[in-house]
Design a protein around this motif. Structure first.
Motif, PDB file in Angstrom:
ATOM      1  N   THR A  55       0.837  -1.196   0.000  1.00 31.74           N
ATOM      2  CA  THR A  55       0.000   0.000   0.000  1.00 31.74           C
ATOM      3  C   THR A  55       0.868   1.240   0.000  1.00 31.74           C
ATOM      4  O   THR A  55       2.052   1.194   0.354  1.00 31.74           O
ATOM      5  CB  THR A  55      -0.941   0.029   1.213  1.00 31.74           C
ATOM      6  N   ASP A  56       0.292   2.349  -0.419  1.00 33.97           N
ATOM      7  CA  ASP A  56       0.947   3.657  -0.377  1.00 33.97           C
ATOM      8  C   ASP A  56       2.355   3.598  -0.975  1.00 33.97           C
ATOM      9  O   ASP A  56       3.315   4.082  -0.397  1.00 33.97           O
ATOM     10  CB  ASP A  56       0.971   4.180   1.058  1.00 33.97           C
ATOM     11  N   LEU A  57       2.448   3.018  -2.156  1.00 29.63           N
ATOM     12  CA  LEU A  57       3.735   2.925  -2.854  1.00 29.63           C
ATOM     13  C   LEU A  57       4.237   4.304  -3.280  1.00 29.63           C
ATOM     14  O   LEU A  57       5.440   4.531  -3.393  1.00 29.63           O
ATOM     15  CB  LEU A  57       3.599   2.010  -4.071  1.00 29.63           C
ATOM     16  N   HIS A  58       3.340   5.207  -3.584  1.00 30.78           N
ATOM     17  CA  HIS A  58       3.665   6.611  -3.865  1.00 30.78           C
ATOM     18  C   HIS A  58       4.802   6.789  -4.866  1.00 30.78           C
ATOM     19  O   HIS A  58       5.729   7.580  -4.646  1.00 30.78           O
ATOM     20  CB  HIS A  58       3.961   7.357  -2.568  1.00 30.78           C
ATOM     21  N   ALA A 106      -3.383  -1.497  -1.814  1.00 29.32           N
ATOM     22  CA  ALA A 106      -4.455  -0.695  -1.213  1.00 29.32           C
ATOM     23  C   ALA A 106      -4.394   0.781  -1.591  1.00 29.32           C
ATOM     24  O   ALA A 106      -5.006   1.612  -0.923  1.00 29.32           O
ATOM     25  CB  ALA A 106      -4.455  -0.852   0.302  1.00 29.32           C
ATOM     26  N   GLY A 107      -3.675   1.144  -2.668  1.00 27.64           N
ATOM     27  CA  GLY A 107      -3.806   2.485  -3.215  1.00 27.64           C
ATOM     28  C   GLY A 107      -2.732   3.490  -2.875  1.00 27.64           C
ATOM     29  O   GLY A 107      -1.859   3.257  -2.055  1.00 27.64           O
ATOM     30  N   ASP A 108      -2.831   4.644  -3.540  1.00 24.79           N
ATOM     31  CA  ASP A 108      -1.825   5.725  -3.548  1.00 24.79           C
ATOM     32  C   ASP A 108      -0.569   5.220  -4.253  1.00 24.79           C
ATOM     33  O   ASP A 108       0.472   4.979  -3.633  1.00 24.79           O
ATOM     34  CB  ASP A 108      -1.516   6.241  -2.145  1.00 24.79           C
ATOM     35  N   THR A 109      -0.681   5.124  -5.554  1.00 27.88           N
ATOM     36  CA  THR A 109       0.334   4.475  -6.368  1.00 27.88           C
ATOM     37  C   THR A 109       1.104   5.446  -7.252  1.00 27.88           C
ATOM     38  O   THR A 109       2.323   5.326  -7.399  1.00 27.88           O
ATOM     39  CB  THR A 109      -0.323   3.402  -7.265  1.00 27.88           C
ATOM     40  N   ILE A 110       0.432   6.433  -7.851  1.00 27.05           N
ATOM     41  CA  ILE A 110       1.047   7.196  -8.942  1.00 27.05           C
ATOM     42  C   ILE A 110       1.458   8.611  -8.560  1.00 27.05           C
ATOM     43  O   ILE A 110       1.678   9.447  -9.431  1.00 27.05           O
ATOM     44  CB  ILE A 110       0.123   7.239 -10.172  1.00 27.05           C
TER      45      ILE A 110
END
Length: 603
Positions: A55-58, A106-110
């Motif tokens: 999650t939260d790979l940002h 679980a999101g916050d990827t790009i």
């Protein structure tokens, strides 16, 4: 991609209502035991399934910090990036059997690194013949099965998100992101993966995606009139029974929502921001939740569902690819179907492995492009500016951010009815490692002052409202009695307030008495040498996160908006330096606030 019922139904029809085959039988860790009274003739069938989660790979692919132009490191010696995660995933697949595992996010990827910024703004994926987003290429190569949509996915606008979605070989899920007009799902709500077992019947694993309702305020400029975001609990209660009725043996939620039950935006929306634990507690039928958004590490957290009495296992693998969650499911064949017999969770640390050369080789060219871009010289600075002490001292580096913001707002309001009002500005210490050298200054050094994709607004506030705003901000400091030794390392982040939720307001002069109770700490508050007039009006240059309620600061979210800009503040600062050619620190640096105890300065 048009958002209409026909397209959505066509897509789900093509995939068999989101059903996909995970693979054929592999090396399956299964066991059998005799049933009582049958002499061991019949066997109870068991199967073990592992679901991995990030999650939260940002935007982190490489173990690299583009702001320092060096390998990433922090006090805990964490590593970051999908290249590290890929190595962990390959190890787990080798141990468990490739076909006995799934991988979700679980999101916050790009959004979050200069790599992700470059392919959104400098060489955008939305351009004619544009590139494939590095995060899509990496995640496709690693073999993700599904990913929830995070709130930061919307930072660059819906077209960029849609293009990223198109480039992914796996579905982006968000059951509570609805088309504003039709109120139908704007993304696929779920996917069902069929996992083959050595016992005949496949295990049907449903993955439900939930995103954060705060998108409606944080990215209002990008989503207003296009999408709406109802609460996680509400939509989970709608979809989980449907998934069970469709034969799902295992139900997993990928929720871009923390577990604390709190909200950072106050009462701006009637939905809880960090609602994962509430979903587990109130919506029966869920086996596990992959938690995101809060950037915390939760190896395993068990919540008892009030209706069913069953435990739901939650896990959050920190952020940026620093951890990988493993949910281990034990399933047993009973009464003609697979039943979840046990669930456990743990996290693996990515600093224990090397980067996967498949990923670093795949995206090495993109990485080098971004390194070259961020190291461009754009101007000079007359002095060194450091954020090392910015959390507890008035420093030139925060003054610089406020100077650029105030100047930008003054220019924007010139000729308007509000042009004569004084312009103040708020800023936070976003990174204590940020610094600007004396002499030549590069893009990465300026960008490092503002690592978030916030944009700039102007709001109308009174003196009384600003006083309350500063009092709220001053909760950040640990109460410290006069005469007691002060350790700067233990002085800040009271009430678990992060650095980015402590605001300095430039244009005013004030003291923060940390010996006093929170709520009565602001003393000697003045404007242009005179006590602040509570009835006076001011323009506050403020970032869109704060203006939309982020941090739950008083008054600002409901204050009249006088102007707003769609350009990131980071780019505004970079553009300012390019245009001026030089940063004259003496032109804006001054000590306008300080910490005191009974009138005596702390430093």
């Amino acid at each position: 991609m048009p958002l209409n019922r026909r397209n959505f139904l066509e897509r789900t029809a093509v995939t068999g209502a989101g059903v996909a085959l995970a693979g054929a039988v592999g090396a399956v860790p299964a066991e059998a035991e005799g049933l009582a009274g049958d002499g061991g003739a019949r066997r109870r069938k068991r199967y073990a399934l592992t679901v991995m989660g990030t999650t939260d790979l940002h935007g982190n692919v490489f173990n690299w910090d583009y702001f320092t132009d060096a390998e990433f490191d922090d006090k805990a010696h964490n590593d970051v990036g999908l290249a590290k995660i890929s190595t962990l995933v390959r190890q787990v697949r080798a141990e468990k059997g490739r076909r006995n595992t799934l991988l979700i996010d679980a999101g916050d990827t790009i959004q979050g690194t200069q790599l992700s910024y470059y392919y959104a703004k400098v060489d955008p994926i939305t351009g004619a013949g544009g590139p494939v987003h590095p995060m899509a290429r990496a995640m496709n190569t690693i073999g993700y099965d599904a990913a929830a949509v995070g709130n930061h996915e919307f930072n660059y606008g819906i077209p960029t998100l849609r293009k990223f979605e198109e480039q992914c070989d796996f579905p982006l899920l968000a059951a509570n992101a609805l088309d504003a007009k039709s109120l139908r799902p704007a993304f696929r709500p779920y996917v069902i993966k069929r996992v083959c077992t050595p016992h005949g019947r496949d295990v049907k694993v449903a993955i439900l995606g939930l995103t954060n309702p705060g998108i409606a305020i944080w990215d209002k400029a990008n989503v207003q009139g296009k999408m709406v975001f109802p609460g996680l609990e509400e939509q989970a209660a709608k979809w989980v029974p449907k998934l069970r009725s469709m034969g799902a043996d295992v139900v997993i939620v990928a929720a871009h929502s923390g577990s604390s039950g709190t909200s950072s935006y106050g009462d701006q929306l009637p939905y809880v921001e960090n609602a994962a634990a509430l979903v587990a507690e109130r919506v029966p039928g869920i086996d596990a939740i992959l938690v995101g958004h809060a950037h915390t590490e939760i190896p395993e957290y068990r919540v008892t569902n009030k209706e069913s009495g069953k435990q739901v296992v939650l896990s959050e693998p920190l952020k940026w690819g620093q951890r990988l969650t493993l949910f281990d499911f034990g399933l047993v064949w009973e009464r003609g179907r697979w039943q979840v017999e046990s669930v456990s969770a743990k996290v693996l640390n990515s600093n224990t492995v090397a980067e996967d050369r498949r990923i670093t080789d795949l995206l090495g060219k993109e990485h080098r492009k971004v390194v070259t871009y961020v190291n461009q010289v754009i101007g000079t600075s007359s002095a060194v500016m450091s954020a090392a002490e910015a959390a507890y001292k008035d420093t030139p580096i925060i003054d610089f951010i406020n100077h650029v913001q105030a100047e930008t707002v003054k220019t924007a309001l010139a000729g308007s009815a509000y042009a004569s009002l004084p312009v103040l500005s708020q800023a936070s210490c976003f990174s204590r490692t940020a610094s600007v050298p004396s002499g030549k200054v590069t893009i990465r050094e300026v960008a490092g002052l503002y690592p978030f994709e916030n944009t700039l607004e102007a709001r109308l506030l009174t003196g009384a409202q600003l006083r309350a705003y500063l009092e709220f901000s001053a909760h950040y400091y640990v109460r410290t009695a006069a005469g007691v030794p002060v350790d700067p390392a233990k002085l800040t982040n009271a009430e678990s307030i992060p650095d980015y939720n402590y605001d300095v307001v430039s244009g005013l002069s004030y003291e923060i008495d940390i010996a006093k109770e929170p709520g009565s700490r602001i003393v000697n508050l003045s404007f242009q040498g005179k006590p602040l007039d509570d009835a006076a009006q001011f323009v506050l240059a403020v970032n869109n996160y704060r203006a939309s309620g982020g941090g739950n600061f008083p008054h600002v979210a409901r204050a009249k908006q006088l102007w707003a800009n769609s350009e990131e503040i980071r780019n505004t600062i970079i553009g300012w330096v390019k245009a001026k050619g030089a940063i004259d620190v003496g032109a804006f640096a001054s000590v306008d606030w300080k910490l005191t105890r009974d009138g005596v300065p702390v430093f």
